[in-house]
Design an enzyme around this catalytic site. Structure first.
Site, PDB file in Angstrom:
ATOM      1  CB  SER A 192      -0.933   0.004   1.220  1.00 30.38           C
ATOM      2  OG  SER A 192      -0.205  -0.239   2.405  1.00 30.38           O
ATOM      3  CG  ASP A 226       2.539  -6.728   1.350  1.00 23.17           C
ATOM      4  OD1 ASP A 226       2.248  -7.944   1.350  1.00 23.17           O
ATOM      5  OD2 ASP A 226       1.714  -5.819   1.121  1.00 23.17           O
ATOM      6  CD  GLU A 255      -2.359  -9.066  -2.488  1.00 24.05           C
ATOM      7  OE1 GLU A 255      -2.887  -9.241  -3.611  1.00 24.05           O
ATOM      8  OE2 GLU A 255      -2.197  -7.936  -1.987  1.00 24.05           O
ATOM      9  CD  GLU A 290      -7.519  -5.662   1.510  1.00 22.21           C
ATOM     10  OE1 GLU A 290      -6.392  -6.200   1.512  1.00 22.21           O
ATOM     11  OE2 GLU A 290      -7.731  -4.518   1.058  1.00 22.21           O
TER      12      GLU A 290
END
Ligand code: KIV
Length: 286
Positions: free
Chosen positions: A48, A86, A117, A184
């Site tokens: 992000s 991440d 992810e 999420e």
């Protein structure tokens, strides 16, 4: 607070009476210091950073070098929080070898573990990372790196069948050895069912109150940006307004001559002021 570790996080489940886990993104040393002093359990050096710091519209532009750069800044602050690096888009999609090499970059930068992810299709990468002694956190539901495949940042698993698939993905990640999973943008009941089905903790963002913890983005919590505020964000400060007020006052003070004042300036000692005056080039009074 003692330094947080992967085994300590992995053992935390609310149903066992443990406190909820608190995770926050951070991208630099001051943010990491503040998170640590606030007693945050985990810092996510999230991709992000692309949107809230680097000005991109989505997370796809950031690279392993970018995340490593920000991880180094976070690690230099020596926070007590667990540091999660991440893995950005395309850093764990090509081959297991590339995945391990890229994750190693983040560990060398100061992360204690990595997050990636995706569900069952990521198992070979997750297994290779764990073989290399790199702890892995999963991330299911609305996975921002799939923005184009999803057709936008859309809530996922709204259909019962998709929610069942989500639970299967979560169980597979747990079975592979993930120490926790971020959930999420999914309905509350889907998140509660995943959380119930697992012995490892879930950490929600836009996934309701039944997860074992919550994660939010630093800039959202502090109200540093107001361009887009998702429904799940709670703001605990309005730093954008405070920042603009402070900067406007600074600009006004410079323009009016009110800044800097005597106390904010350096001065000669009396004898040096006198000596300087004798040169004839200095101001008469200092
Ligand atoms: O990069 C990030 O900030 C994230 C959170 C939204 C979980 O992945």
């Amino acid at each position: 607070m003692a330094k947080m570790t992967v085994p300590k996080i992995s053992a935390r489940k609310k149903r066992n009476g443990d406190d909820a886990l608190v995770m926050l993104t951070a991208y630099d040393a001051p943010g990491a210091r503040a998170a640590s002093e606030a007693g945050i359990d985990m810092i996510l050096v999230g991709d992000s950073v692309a949107m809230v710091v680097l000005g991109y519209d989505d997370t796809l532009a950031v690279t392993v070098d970018d995340i490593a750069h920000h991880t180094r800044a976070v690690a230099r602050a020596k926070p007590d929080c667990l540091i999660v690096g991440d893995l950005p888009w395309m850093s764990y999609h090509v081959s297991v070898e590339e995945t391990v090499r890229n994750a190693a970059e983040l560990i060398r930068a100061g992360a204690q573990c990595v997050k990636l992810e995706g569900g069952r299709k990521r198992l070979p990468m997750i297994e290779a990372l764990l073989d290399a002694e790199i702890p892995v956190m999963g991330h299911l539901g609305l996975t921002p790196q799939s923005v184009h495949a999803m057709g936008g940042f859309k809530v996922q698993s709204r259909q019962a069948e998709a929610a069942v698939e989500l639970i299967e993905d979560a169980k597979a990640l747990q079975h592979a050895g993930c120490f926790g999973i971020v959930l999420e943008g999914i309905p509350v009941k889907a998140a509660a069912a995943v959380t119930d089905a697992l012995n490892i903790p879930t950490v929600g963002i836009g996934a309701g109150p039944d997860c074992d913890g919550q994660v939010l983005v630093y800039h959202d919590v502090l109200g540093i940006e107001d361009r887009f505020v998702p429904k799940f964000v709670r703001r605990y400060a309005d730093l954008k307004t405070q920042t603009i007020d402070a900067l406007s006052s600074y600009a006004a003070d410079v323009r009016s001559g009110a800044f800097p004042n005597e106390d904010e300036s350096y001065h000669f000692s009396d004898d040096q002021a006198e000596a300087f005056g004798l040169y004839g080039s200095g101001p008469e009074e200092l």
